[in-house]
Write a protein that holds these residues in place. Sequence first.
Motif, mmCIF file in Angstrom:
data_model
loop_
_atom_site.group_PDB
_atom_site.id
_atom_site.type_symbol
_atom_site.label_atom_id
_atom_site.label_comp_id
_atom_site.label_asym_id
_atom_site.label_seq_id
_atom_site.Cartn_x
_atom_site.Cartn_y
_atom_site.Cartn_z
ATOM 1 N N PHE A 310 -10.062 19.032 17.462
ATOM 2 C CA PHE A 310 -9.123 18.190 17.339
ATOM 3 C C PHE A 310 -9.044 17.444 16.166
ATOM 4 N N VAL A 311 -8.011 17.218 15.294
ATOM 5 C CA VAL A 311 -7.913 16.833 14.055
ATOM 6 C C VAL A 311 -7.284 15.456 14.405
ATOM 7 N N CYS A 312 -7.760 14.449 14.181
ATOM 8 C CA CYS A 312 -7.276 13.065 14.652
ATOM 9 C C CYS A 312 -7.074 12.233 13.561
ATOM 10 N N LEU A 313 -5.730 11.851 13.174
ATOM 11 C CA LEU A 313 -5.609 11.197 11.919
ATOM 12 C C LEU A 313 -4.773 9.704 12.133
ATOM 13 N N ILE A 314 -5.454 8.719 11.553
ATOM 14 C CA ILE A 314 -4.920 7.118 11.642
ATOM 15 C C ILE A 314 -3.769 7.073 10.669
ATOM 16 N N VAL A 315 -2.721 6.668 10.953
ATOM 17 C CA VAL A 315 -1.594 6.565 10.130
ATOM 18 C C VAL A 315 -1.127 5.476 10.101
ATOM 19 N N ARG A 316 -0.871 4.857 8.795
ATOM 20 C CA ARG A 316 -0.198 3.287 8.783
ATOM 21 C C ARG A 316 1.237 3.412 8.910
ATOM 22 N N ARG A 317 1.610 3.474 10.273
ATOM 23 C CA ARG A 317 2.896 3.323 10.755
ATOM 24 C C ARG A 317 2.697 2.842 12.232
ATOM 25 N N LYS A 318 3.801 1.795 12.734
ATOM 26 C CA LYS A 318 3.601 1.391 13.810
ATOM 27 C C LYS A 318 3.956 2.567 14.816
ATOM 28 N N VAL A 319 4.777 3.413 14.721
ATOM 29 C CA VAL A 319 5.273 4.694 15.473
ATOM 30 C C VAL A 319 5.237 5.868 14.521
ATOM 31 N N ILE A 320 4.746 7.082 14.872
ATOM 32 C CA ILE A 320 5.061 8.132 13.742
ATOM 33 C C ILE A 320 6.313 8.952 14.160
ATOM 34 N N THR A 321 6.414 9.099 15.682
ATOM 35 C CA THR A 321 7.532 9.858 16.096
ATOM 36 C C THR A 321 7.908 9.318 17.370
ATOM 37 N N GLY A 322 7.127 8.632 18.315
ATOM 38 C CA GLY A 322 7.388 8.268 19.503
ATOM 39 C C GLY A 322 7.451 9.217 20.566
ATOM 40 N N THR A 379 -6.960 21.022 5.666
ATOM 41 C CA THR A 379 -5.945 21.905 5.692
ATOM 42 C C THR A 379 -5.013 21.297 6.727
ATOM 43 N N ALA A 380 -5.600 20.775 7.775
ATOM 44 C CA ALA A 380 -4.631 20.095 8.830
ATOM 45 C C ALA A 380 -3.865 19.059 8.362
ATOM 46 N N THR A 381 -4.530 18.137 7.425
ATOM 47 C CA THR A 381 -3.727 17.313 6.865
ATOM 48 C C THR A 381 -2.598 17.764 5.921
ATOM 49 N N GLU A 382 -3.021 18.712 5.105
ATOM 50 C CA GLU A 382 -1.814 19.280 4.082
ATOM 51 C C GLU A 382 -0.804 20.083 4.910
ATOM 52 N N HIS A 383 -0.848 20.552 6.081
ATOM 53 C CA HIS A 383 -0.025 21.137 6.793
ATOM 54 C C HIS A 383 0.902 20.166 7.679
ATOM 55 N N ILE A 384 0.446 19.106 8.317
ATOM 56 C CA ILE A 384 1.244 18.076 9.037
ATOM 57 C C ILE A 384 2.202 17.474 7.966
ATOM 58 N N VAL A 385 1.496 17.033 6.736
ATOM 59 C CA VAL A 385 2.324 16.332 5.767
ATOM 60 C C VAL A 385 3.555 17.204 5.448
ATOM 61 N N SER A 386 3.251 18.435 5.306
ATOM 62 C CA SER A 386 4.272 19.651 4.824
ATOM 63 C C SER A 386 5.543 19.643 5.988
ATOM 64 N N THR A 387 5.359 19.178 7.150
ATOM 65 C CA THR A 387 6.375 19.096 8.086
ATOM 66 C C THR A 387 7.355 17.753 8.084
ATOM 67 N N LEU A 389 6.497 14.542 8.711
ATOM 68 C CA LEU A 389 6.572 13.615 9.588
ATOM 69 C C LEU A 389 5.662 12.020 9.129
ATOM 70 N N PHE A 390 5.042 12.375 7.990
ATOM 71 C CA PHE A 390 4.550 11.241 7.213
ATOM 72 C C PHE A 390 4.057 11.583 5.644
ATOM 73 N N ARG A 391 3.846 10.829 4.937
ATOM 74 C CA ARG A 391 3.422 11.269 3.524
ATOM 75 C C ARG A 391 1.604 10.960 3.628
ATOM 76 N N ILE A 395 -1.958 7.946 5.393
ATOM 77 C CA ILE A 395 -2.985 8.555 6.257
ATOM 78 C C ILE A 395 -4.374 7.592 5.832
ATOM 79 N N GLU A 396 -4.838 6.834 6.720
ATOM 80 C CA GLU A 396 -6.009 5.921 6.520
ATOM 81 C C GLU A 396 -7.163 6.726 6.629
ATOM 82 N N GLU A 397 -7.408 7.580 7.707
ATOM 83 C CA GLU A 397 -8.695 8.129 7.872
ATOM 84 C C GLU A 397 -8.582 9.267 8.834
ATOM 85 N N GLY A 398 -9.452 10.214 8.922
ATOM 86 C CA GLY A 398 -9.198 11.354 9.899
ATOM 87 C C GLY A 398 -10.553 11.701 10.164
ATOM 88 N N LEU A 399 -10.829 12.519 11.306
ATOM 89 C CA LEU A 399 -11.843 13.258 11.680
ATOM 90 C C LEU A 399 -11.512 14.466 12.635
#
Length: 485
Positions: A310-322, A379-387, A389-391, A395-399
């Motif tokens: 599980f790749v979990c990313l904290i994103v500096r947005r109130k909502v990413i997609t809902g 890799t997961a970070t690069e791939h999700i950014v390519s969609t 969804l966000f820049r 991304i503040e942090e991930g694990l």
Amino acid sequence: MVEGAGKRAVILGAGVAGLATALRLAEGGGWRPRLLEREDRPGGLARSLHFRGVSTDLGPHRIHTEIPEVQALIESVAARSLVRLRRSSHIFLRKKWLTYPPRPLELLGALGPIRMARFGTGFALEKLRPRPAQETYESLMRAAFGGPLWEFLLRPYSAKTWKIDPGELHADTARVRVSAGSLGKLVAGLLRREQQGAETALREFRYVKGGAETLVRHLWAAAHAAGAELELNTAVQELELDERGRVRAALALRRPAHGTAEGADQRFEGELFVSTVPLPILLGRLLPQRAELMAAREAAARLEYLDMAFVCLIVRRKVITGDNWLYFPEPHLIFNRGYEAKSFDPAMAPEDKSVICLEITMRRGDALARESDALILQTATEHIVSTGLFRKEEIEEGLVYRIPYAYPLYKLDYDVQLGKVLAGLRGLGNLVTLGRQGLFNHNNMDHSIWMGLQAADKLNSYETAEAVAAWYDRADDFKRMRIVD
């Protein structure tokens, strides 16, 4: 229970299946259940992850069940924590976000009339083909959706998810897990709503505020109040067999407490043992080795489970997609599915941040499983950014969090191997195995709870050996449970 009050029941694993078993056994009054859990908190696969002020389930554990008994239990222990949500999901396909399950008109706009016509023609032609003597996952999916749609979308998504050629998957994989139902049902969905109890995908569901661990806390509180005990940080190393071949004791290593140098060996004797651990591990723990268990041990070694990261990313947005769920079928993206915790419960992250969790399946020992957490995160970070969804700079942090033995892999011979394993375990006379990992069963959380309740009801009502035999007699019933995505 017939044999006399207060007999000891040792339960391996304090996930929802183990907790439900302990609760019902304790309520029956004839057993003294003790749960042994290797982690520092109960929950098993139904756990929540906390880091940097955010929380997320490891797998979005929505509350939905067609089993009245499970519904009543959840209501009784967690009614005040339940909220009702309207499902919102999308699928990322050919660089576009489409509603999921897909709407035919939306697909028409994204894929064009020629491709959609091919899908329809292929579906009609598939209905004219004779059925194979032995159905597989691939043959059932082709029959349900037609060859062109299968080859375009479903084959690559299946291979990506299960990490195996879809032709090598047992038909049961399709029978219990097809979310959209069939191309015919997909089209019919334009014209009428699905009947309750026949849904192929949820429109509404309930969720426990605070995540899956809230339900786990409620289940454990009820079990504890009824008389169950819980040993945390306790890893079972051996199940000791007596001269008759029955399980006599669980030998465990208690993990060192904070500030101590060594753990401690523990011995837990009992008249009954209930296991929720993966079958290859269980069979390896039964010692001394006995000839009558050899076939079961060899069969268990042939049963394969998928691991998950599980790749979990904290994103500096109130909502990413809902959205609750996001699906990524295309092979060039490393993850299969994602979910935003705040879409289930806004309190899972601060107001100005959100957290998205991306699921990656892997086969034990393959190249992906051997990759470092750092590379998988990159890799997961690069791939999700390519969609889009966000820049990346948001991304503040991930694990990365890994779970071994996360899901049974239904290969073509799995049912034969599983039958040999269960036959061997049945012969012990005082051991029951259950849950997703323990019964090698594709299921949802409510199904695992129901398994625990059903097993305990038998053990509360019959002599132990009779109840154990009755449990294994009905093991195939749980293969018929339907997963609604």
